[in-house]
Scaffold this motif. Sequence first.
Motif, mmCIF file in Angstrom:
data_model
loop_
_atom_site.group_PDB
_atom_site.id
_atom_site.type_symbol
_atom_site.label_atom_id
_atom_site.label_comp_id
_atom_site.label_asym_id
_atom_site.label_seq_id
_atom_site.Cartn_x
_atom_site.Cartn_y
_atom_site.Cartn_z
ATOM 1 N N ASP A 180 6.105 -9.425 -0.726
ATOM 2 C CA ASP A 180 7.212 -9.905 -1.553
ATOM 3 C C ASP A 180 8.023 -8.755 -2.137
ATOM 4 O O ASP A 180 9.237 -8.873 -2.324
ATOM 5 N N GLU A 181 7.346 -7.664 -2.422
ATOM 6 C CA GLU A 181 7.996 -6.486 -2.986
ATOM 7 C C GLU A 181 7.576 -5.260 -2.172
ATOM 8 O O GLU A 181 6.465 -5.234 -1.623
ATOM 9 N N PRO A 182 8.437 -4.244 -2.107
ATOM 10 C CA PRO A 182 8.046 -3.028 -1.380
ATOM 11 C C PRO A 182 6.746 -2.419 -1.865
ATOM 12 O O PRO A 182 6.004 -1.835 -1.083
ATOM 13 N N SER A 183 6.465 -2.577 -3.145
ATOM 14 C CA SER A 183 5.220 -2.017 -3.677
ATOM 15 C C SER A 183 3.991 -2.668 -3.061
ATOM 16 O O SER A 183 2.878 -2.119 -3.143
ATOM 17 N N ASP A 184 4.172 -3.849 -2.413
ATOM 18 C CA ASP A 184 3.042 -4.506 -1.753
ATOM 19 C C ASP A 184 2.541 -3.707 -0.544
ATOM 20 O O ASP A 184 1.470 -4.002 -0.004
ATOM 21 N N LEU A 185 3.325 -2.694 -0.121
ATOM 22 C CA LEU A 185 2.913 -1.861 1.014
ATOM 23 C C LEU A 185 1.874 -0.828 0.617
ATOM 24 O O LEU A 185 1.321 -0.136 1.478
ATOM 25 N N ALA A 186 1.596 -0.698 -0.671
ATOM 26 C CA ALA A 186 0.596 0.260 -1.141
ATOM 27 C C ALA A 186 -0.747 -0.010 -0.470
ATOM 28 O O ALA A 186 -1.220 -1.155 -0.427
ATOM 29 N N GLY A 187 -1.341 1.039 0.094
ATOM 30 C CA GLY A 187 -2.639 0.906 0.736
ATOM 31 C C GLY A 187 -2.591 0.414 2.163
ATOM 32 O O GLY A 187 -3.619 0.378 2.840
ATOM 33 N N LYS A 188 -1.406 -0.006 2.633
ATOM 34 C CA LYS A 188 -1.289 -0.461 4.019
ATOM 35 C C LYS A 188 -1.091 0.755 4.938
ATOM 36 O O LYS A 188 -0.645 1.822 4.509
ATOM 37 N N THR A 252 8.736 -9.336 18.503
ATOM 38 C CA THR A 252 7.468 -8.608 18.483
ATOM 39 C C THR A 252 7.389 -7.691 17.266
ATOM 40 O O THR A 252 6.307 -7.229 16.910
ATOM 41 N N LEU A 253 8.536 -7.429 16.642
ATOM 42 C CA LEU A 253 8.591 -6.771 15.339
ATOM 43 C C LEU A 253 9.440 -7.617 14.403
ATOM 44 O O LEU A 253 10.436 -8.218 14.830
ATOM 45 N N VAL A 254 9.042 -7.655 13.146
ATOM 46 C CA VAL A 254 9.828 -8.345 12.120
ATOM 47 C C VAL A 254 10.006 -7.398 10.939
ATOM 48 O O VAL A 254 9.218 -6.464 10.743
ATOM 49 N N MET A 255 11.056 -7.623 10.163
ATOM 50 C CA MET A 255 11.331 -6.787 8.998
ATOM 51 C C MET A 255 11.010 -7.561 7.724
ATOM 52 O O MET A 255 11.720 -8.524 7.390
ATOM 53 N N PRO A 256 9.969 -7.193 7.006
ATOM 54 C CA PRO A 256 9.612 -7.914 5.772
ATOM 55 C C PRO A 256 10.694 -7.826 4.703
ATOM 56 O O PRO A 256 10.806 -8.729 3.867
ATOM 57 N N PHE A 257 11.475 -6.750 4.718
ATOM 58 C CA PHE A 257 12.519 -6.550 3.703
ATOM 59 C C PHE A 257 13.861 -6.395 4.416
ATOM 60 O O PHE A 257 14.464 -5.321 4.427
ATOM 61 N N GLU A 258 14.296 -7.476 5.018
ATOM 62 C CA GLU A 258 15.451 -7.429 5.913
ATOM 63 C C GLU A 258 16.715 -6.958 5.212
ATOM 64 O O GLU A 258 17.600 -6.364 5.845
ATOM 65 N N ASP A 259 16.847 -7.221 3.932
ATOM 66 C CA ASP A 259 18.055 -6.826 3.207
ATOM 67 C C ASP A 259 17.967 -5.406 2.647
ATOM 68 O O ASP A 259 18.923 -4.930 2.027
#
Length: 302
Positions: A180-188, A252-259
């Motif tokens: 939902d937020e870019p910070s959700d990528l932490a640890g990924k 085959t690829l999607v953008m979680p933060f398209e905007d």
Amino acid sequence: MRLPPLNSLRAFEAAARHRGYVGAAEELHVTRGAVSRHVKLLEDHLGVTLFKRLPKGLELTDHGRRFLPVLTEAFARIVSEAQRISRSGADLRIICPPTFSIRWLIPKLDRFRIDHPDIHIRLTTDFYGATGFDASEYDLGFAMDNRRKRPADIRSLPLLPTSVSPACSPRFLGEYGPFDEPSDLAGKTLLHENAGHEDWKAWLTRFNVEGVDPESGNTFPNLDMAVKAAVMGTGIVMGDLMLCQEELRAGTLVMPFEDMKCETDGWLCLIGREDRWSDPKVEAFKAWISEESAKDVADLVS
């Protein structure tokens, strides 16, 4: 000894092959008498007889038989090299990094060949050497404008902006998302196309993302390998929106933060030496590549 007269050499070689002056005259577009005079001039120059003049034609002497294959081979080599040089004059020598070649340039080149059948593209898919673009080896190259300070005699034509956004496979999104937020990528697991991790750093800085370490994750030699790893679901890559169009369109690829798209500092540019920049072959390619890139930029924006 001085070099024998070239016209005399040509006349003798043709007359010897045709076994007479008539065929040689037709081949050389001169009169029979002119061929005869040139052969006599060559014999006088060499001080030997090359033909036996017989009632029904010519017969080579021993000297003539020795001389003929030497001249035939020499003229054949001259013709072959002249043809090679003539063909190379129509060549346009281009160097382009592998990922951009495979993902963008090569699929489009057939259109250029159809529009310009007289220009032969000699494409080298490789990275520049340590010294950068070598204008003695290539007429044109593709490069990021901000990657290297270029000599004053190198011209540059901006073509494509570098616009990036995180991209991952639907499987990765389903397993580790939602984001939902870019910070959700932490640890990924972040996937990088080079050791500098510049694209991830630029995107995280642009959107003031905290808690995500751009130094973490897996590093690959190029974007193509990093994208393939993302498609396999091993992590999330900073996708170049222009070069990842195939995967994005196929899903085959999607953008979680398209905007949340970020343009990095550099544009992909066409470069070449100033003294060849207005060459007709170069001008034709510049016009074509400008049109192709403009269409893709318009599609990216729309």
